[in-house]
Design an enzyme around this catalytic site. Structure first.
Site, mmCIF file in Angstrom:
data_model
loop_
_atom_site.group_PDB
_atom_site.id
_atom_site.type_symbol
_atom_site.label_atom_id
_atom_site.label_comp_id
_atom_site.label_asym_id
_atom_site.label_seq_id
_atom_site.Cartn_x
_atom_site.Cartn_y
_atom_site.Cartn_z
ATOM 1 N N HIS B 79 63.416 108.182 18.089
ATOM 2 C CA HIS B 79 62.830 109.051 17.062
ATOM 3 C C HIS B 79 62.002 110.141 17.735
ATOM 4 O O HIS B 79 62.155 111.326 17.424
ATOM 5 C CB HIS B 79 61.966 108.226 16.112
ATOM 6 N N ASP B 108 68.771 143.115 22.076
ATOM 7 C CA ASP B 108 69.181 141.705 22.160
ATOM 8 C C ASP B 108 68.202 141.025 23.100
ATOM 9 O O ASP B 108 67.219 141.626 23.524
ATOM 10 C CB ASP B 108 70.623 141.568 22.691
ATOM 11 N N TRP B 144 58.928 107.044 24.212
ATOM 12 C CA TRP B 144 59.418 108.338 24.716
ATOM 13 C C TRP B 144 58.706 108.742 26.000
ATOM 14 O O TRP B 144 59.196 109.553 26.758
ATOM 15 C CB TRP B 144 59.258 109.419 23.659
ATOM 16 N N SER B 170 67.691 123.603 29.992
ATOM 17 C CA SER B 170 67.856 124.455 28.806
ATOM 18 C C SER B 170 66.543 125.147 28.448
ATOM 19 O O SER B 170 66.514 126.358 28.205
ATOM 20 C CB SER B 170 68.353 123.595 27.650
ATOM 21 N N SER B 171 65.447 124.369 28.431
ATOM 22 C CA SER B 171 64.159 124.955 28.041
ATOM 23 C C SER B 171 63.700 126.012 29.030
ATOM 24 O O SER B 171 63.165 127.048 28.638
ATOM 25 C CB SER B 171 63.078 123.876 27.979
ATOM 26 N N HIS B 254 50.817 117.113 28.163
ATOM 27 C CA HIS B 254 49.854 117.781 27.317
ATOM 28 C C HIS B 254 50.187 119.230 27.042
ATOM 29 O O HIS B 254 50.174 119.650 25.886
ATOM 30 C CB HIS B 254 48.407 117.590 27.753
ATOM 31 N N GLU B 256 53.061 120.274 26.883
ATOM 32 C CA GLU B 256 54.184 120.114 25.949
ATOM 33 C C GLU B 256 53.688 120.034 24.497
ATOM 34 O O GLU B 256 54.313 120.586 23.593
ATOM 35 C CB GLU B 256 54.963 118.848 26.324
ATOM 36 N N TYR B 258 51.238 121.548 23.292
ATOM 37 C CA TYR B 258 50.933 122.905 22.833
ATOM 38 C C TYR B 258 52.173 123.759 22.765
ATOM 39 O O TYR B 258 52.210 124.729 21.992
ATOM 40 C CB TYR B 258 49.852 123.529 23.731
ATOM 41 N N SER B 269 50.232 132.965 11.647
ATOM 42 C CA SER B 269 49.531 134.245 11.768
ATOM 43 C C SER B 269 50.380 135.416 11.278
ATOM 44 O O SER B 269 49.864 136.515 11.095
ATOM 45 C CB SER B 269 49.129 134.503 13.227
ATOM 46 N N HIS B 303 43.397 112.583 29.066
ATOM 47 C CA HIS B 303 42.849 111.993 27.828
ATOM 48 C C HIS B 303 43.892 111.126 27.124
ATOM 49 O O HIS B 303 43.576 110.445 26.166
ATOM 50 C CB HIS B 303 42.265 113.057 26.896
ATOM 51 N N HIS B 304 45.141 111.177 27.611
ATOM 52 C CA HIS B 304 46.144 110.240 27.087
ATOM 53 C C HIS B 304 46.042 108.881 27.774
ATOM 54 O O HIS B 304 46.778 107.966 27.439
ATOM 55 C CB HIS B 304 47.552 110.808 27.292
ATOM 56 N N THR B 329 40.594 126.629 19.039
ATOM 57 C CA THR B 329 41.336 126.221 17.842
ATOM 58 C C THR B 329 40.511 126.506 16.595
ATOM 59 O O THR B 329 41.045 126.947 15.570
ATOM 60 C CB THR B 329 41.688 124.725 17.923
ATOM 61 N N LYS B 332 40.849 130.042 15.626
ATOM 62 C CA LYS B 332 42.086 130.337 14.907
ATOM 63 C C LYS B 332 41.977 129.944 13.438
ATOM 64 O O LYS B 332 42.336 130.726 12.554
ATOM 65 C CB LYS B 332 43.276 129.622 15.559
ATOM 66 N N ARG B 451 50.478 100.342 17.646
ATOM 67 C CA ARG B 451 51.731 101.097 17.470
ATOM 68 C C ARG B 451 52.890 100.310 18.075
ATOM 69 O O ARG B 451 52.686 99.391 18.829
ATOM 70 C CB ARG B 451 51.752 102.430 18.211
#
Lengths: 295, 538
Positions: B79, B108, B144, B170-171, B254, B256, B258, B269, B303-304, B329, B332, B451
């Site tokens: 998932h 293009d 994951w 790809s990314s 991390h 990732e 963002y 925005s 922090h993870h 943040t 924003k 979890r």
């Protein structure tokens, strides 16, 4: 050079991207199938891997051939040229970050995990209850961890072949720069000589590296399985060696393209891109020589 | 600088006669490739969503009901992988592909062939990943994040690693293309600080992608060699450390996070000023806030890992650095609210999703602040509180922004208006059920429910049942979305105007609806007053 168009060239369609996606898929699917096969099981993985790999080579040949043709016909204006330059720069940056992951692993195991296993810092209890015999050190004594996986080994002495390889790569950076200046000045013979010399130096580096690996495996008992010393050593130098191999092949192709008269004094981005790449592998090597061999 | 484009040496008259295969598979057109990305992303959204339905069905009642624990673990793992790499990221790349050239006045993308390769790698990568579910040994089931040694115990490590390599390639290529397009293809007069915030957000996101996807590739390569080639990166007996993987992984992971939210900030925005009929409040502050968040993302990864046994100094550093992110943040969120303040607002579907984003994403941000506190995190770590947190930022954050963007731009893509009634039905169902789905998970987490466990204490039964009901209905609500899209693309009779929305500003609204296959072959003349954020005070 063909006629110059001051328009941003966008090809109407191309078969190469889908061909590339398919052959990349075949390669990794073959590799995964091969790795996951039970011992002794004869799968189709190896065959698929080979087919995919040959396909990748063919795809690169075809894709670059069409790009070179478009370039020779003058379809690319200065704006297209800038796009290519940015593409190459950012690709090299991504490669830097890839090596960064492995350098990071090296620094972490040297600064933290190995000393902790030896009882430093918050590793006191781990050391006392699990590995109380282990005197942490890097290199030959304790670099393969508290279980001494892979058995006792010797490290490669930095001031022999590695030093020679450093000198080889540094001089190759000089020769490729001389070739570049000669190209800008229009001295084709000099370009061919110094670019050819660069290719030979690259090949020489790879020869020395192969020799060093053989010696490490046969005489020093330093292998990929020699604990965390062995794996950081071989993964870092190995990935670098792969990049030198790729760089040498690219330089050789550029040499052939100089011979075929593809480059002019002003338009030779293919040459420059490969030169940048070569400088990049050179810089990575300096990091390796410092942190893997000397320190 | 060149101001015109050609598309082939034979020129445009042959150009529109591509057959189906040539148009979609051999494409070099940013709009067609953008459409491919978006359709692929929608497909993956439903595949990943079906995995979530399995999870919520199993958790409907305590005890093992429907699936075996290993399969449950495969579902949580898949998932996440499918939603992150298959749904959210490709959706943003698709939106970027469609809109960035239109927004900066480019003919293009800068490297059109590579653009097509970036897309076509993805179906193969996900075929490889999803095929593991049908392998004899089963698919990945270690989460994951692929932490060793657990992740090395499943049979399919090599498939997963190579699938991740393909997604990374790809990314990276997609990101390189976006940077080259933004930096090299802008129309004259489209200065960097006149670009729409969406373009800015993608420029910074693309930098993050190029910086961290290779690090992920390195991390999974070490997993591969540890499993198949006898290395000991993550094995303490050989001097390595399983925690090393977590450091390398989260150095990728991390930023990732963002990567999956900064383009959403850009979208919001764009939408709020249009429907508030006011220019965005504090344009420069918005740009600098995105850049600050991106910078901070590189120094907060641990922090993870607060509960893994880090040295105290590291925990304190990462705690304070993480809390710093609340500052940009907060800027924003403040600026979005200030943009709405005193505006003459209307609430079409994109605006509804955008307003819901501002509120619900902020809830996710606050629970993130709670998780950032080391002493508190010892309690919350690996509980449903974390699950609730990151679903608030990813579902009501990233996914809501993607849905908002789809409603906002689909009239430009198709030339037809979607059904406003069914759009609003989709919105109200989504926003109600998503909260029924995820809000109780905060309580479950604070009460200590872990979890990634298929069974649980009966004390958690009620909230789990409520959450599952919310989950099924939120999933069903997305079928309305598909209905609206199908109706809009093929059946809607209501033509869209060029500008589509009364308050819309920016170059993308100056081309016809639907946008012709090729736009800005000749660079447009940029008038500052036509740009959404054209007048920036120095």
């Amino acid at each position: 050079m063909g006629q110059q168009h001051d328009i941003y060239y966008v090809p109407s369609k191309s078969q190469w991207p889908i061909v590339a996606a398919v052959v990349m898929f075949l390669t990794v699917f073959g590799a995964a199938h091969w790795l996951d096969a039970e011992p002794g099981e004869s799968g189709f993985g190896k065959t698929l891997l080979l087919v995919g790999f040959v396909g990748i080579l063919g795809m690169f040949f075809g894709w670059f051939r069409s790009v070179i043709r478009e370039s020779m016909r003058g379809y690319y204006n200065s704006q297209v040229d800038r796009s290519f330059r940015m593409g190459m720069m950012w690709f090299i940056f991504s490669e830097v970050m890839f090596f960064g992951a492995f350098f990071g692993a090296l620094f972490y195991v040297r600064m933290f995990s190995v000393p902790w296993l030896g009882g430093e810092g918050h590793g006191v209890l781990t050391h006392q209850y699990l590995w109380s015999e282990y005197a942490a050190s890097w290199g030959a004594g304790g670099g393969n961890g508290p279980a001494h996986v892979g058995g006792a080994f010797q490290t490669v002495a930095p001031w022999g072949l590695p030093l020679l390889n450093t000198l080889i790569l540094l001089s190759s950076s000089v020769t490729v720069t001389i070739a570049h200046h000669a190209l800008q000045a229009g001295h084709r013979g000099k370009v061919l000589a110094f670019l050819g010399f660069t290719v030979l130096l690259g090949a020489g580096f790879l020869f020395c590296q192969a020799h060093e690996y053989a010696e490490a495996y046969k005489e020093l008992n330093l292998t990929l399985g020699s604990g965390v010393y062995g794996c950081t050593f071989f993964m870092l130098t190995g990935f670098h060696g792969m990049h030198v191999t790729l760089g040498t092949i690219m330089l050789a192709i550029i040499w052939l393209r100089v011979l075929a008269g593809h480059f002019s004094k002003e338009h030779h981005f293919g040459f420059e891109a490969v030169a940048w790449y070569w400088h990049f592998v050179d810089v990575v090597w300096l990091g390796l020589f410092m942190f893997v061999y000397i320190l | 600088m060149a101001h015109a484009a050609t598309h082939d040496e034979h020129h445009d008259e042959h150009h529109e006669h591509l057959n189906f295969f040539q148009r979609w598979v051999m494409s070099t057109n940013h709009k067609d490739i953008g459409t491919l990305y978006l359709v692929f992303s929608l497909l993956m959204f439903f595949i990943g969503g079906s995995f979530a339905m399995v999870i919520r069905a199993e958790l409907f009642k305590p005890g093992l009901q429907l699936v075996q624990p290993y399969f449950f673990n495969e579902m949580t793992t898949m998932h996440a992988l499918v939603m992150i790499f298959g749904a959210v990221m490709p959706a943003f790349v698709g939106l970027g592909n469609w809109m960035i050239p239109l927004m900066v006045g480019a003919p293009d993308m800068a490297l059109p062939r590579m653009n097509n390769l970036s897309f076509w790698i993805l179906p193969f990568a996900f075929a490889l990943l999803l095929s593991t579910l049908f392998l004899p040994g089963g698919g990945p089931a270690g989460g994951w994040t692929m932490y060793p040694p657990l992740s090395l115990q499943s049979a399919s490590t090599a498939y997963v690693v190579f699938a991740v390599h393909l997604m990374g390639i790809s990314s990276i290529m997609g990101a390189i293309n976006i940077i080259a397009t933004i930096l090299n293809m802008r129309a004259p007069g489209m200065d960097l600080l006149k670009m729409p915030v969406f373009v800015w957000s993608w420029l910074i996101t693309a930098f993050l992608l190029i910086a961290v996807m290779p690090v992920l590739a390195g991390a999974v390569t070490m997993l591969l060699t540890d499993k198949y080639f006898n290395t000991h990166f993550f094995d303490a007996a050989g001097g390595g450390d399983p925690v090393l993987f977590q450091h390398v992984f989260w150095f990728f992971g991390h930023p990732e996070v963002y990567i999956m939210i900064l383009p959403a900030f850009g979208i919001i925005s764009e939408i709020i000023p249009t429907f508030a009929r006011k220019p965005i409040f504090g344009y420069k502050a918005m740009v600098f806030a995105i850049a600050s968040i991106a910078f901070l993302s590189f120094i907060v990864w641990a922090h993870h890992m607060f509960a893994v046994g880090l040295p105290l100094g590291a925990e304190i550093f990462f705690m304070y650095a993480t809390m710093l992110i609340a500052v940009p943040t907060g800027v924003k969120v403040f600026n979005w609210v200030a943009t709405m303040w005193g505006g003459s607002m209307t609430f079409e579907t994109p605006m509804l999703f955008a307003v819901a984003f501002v509120i619900l994403f902020t809830i996710g941000g606050f629970s993130g602040l709670m998780l950032a506190l080391v002493p508190a995190d010892f309690q919350y770590h690996d509980t449903y509180f974390v699950v609730a947190h990151f679903h608030y930022v990813l579902v009501t954050g990233a996914i809501f922004a993607i849905i908002a963007a789809t409603y906002y731009w689909i009239p430009k893509w198709t030339g037809h208006m979607y059904s406003e009634f069914w759009g609003k039905m989709h919105f109200w169902n989504s926003v109600v059920w998503v909260n029924v789905l995820f809000f109780p998970q905060h309580f479950l987490g604070l009460a200590g429910m872990p979890r990634r466990i298929p069974d649980y204490n009966v004390a958690f039964a009620n909230f789990n049942m409520i959450s599952s009901i919310g989950g099924f209905l939120f999933g069903a609500s997305q079928l309305i979305f598909v209905g609206v899209l199908i109706h809009c693309v093929w059946f809607s009779k209501k033509k869209a105007t060029d500008r589509v929305w009364e308050g819309a500003k920016g170059l993308e609204w100056t081309v016809p609806s639907p946008a012709p296959h090729h736009t800005f072959s000749i660079a447009p003349v940029v008038h500052d007053e036509e740009l959404a954020h054209g007048h920036v005070e120095d």
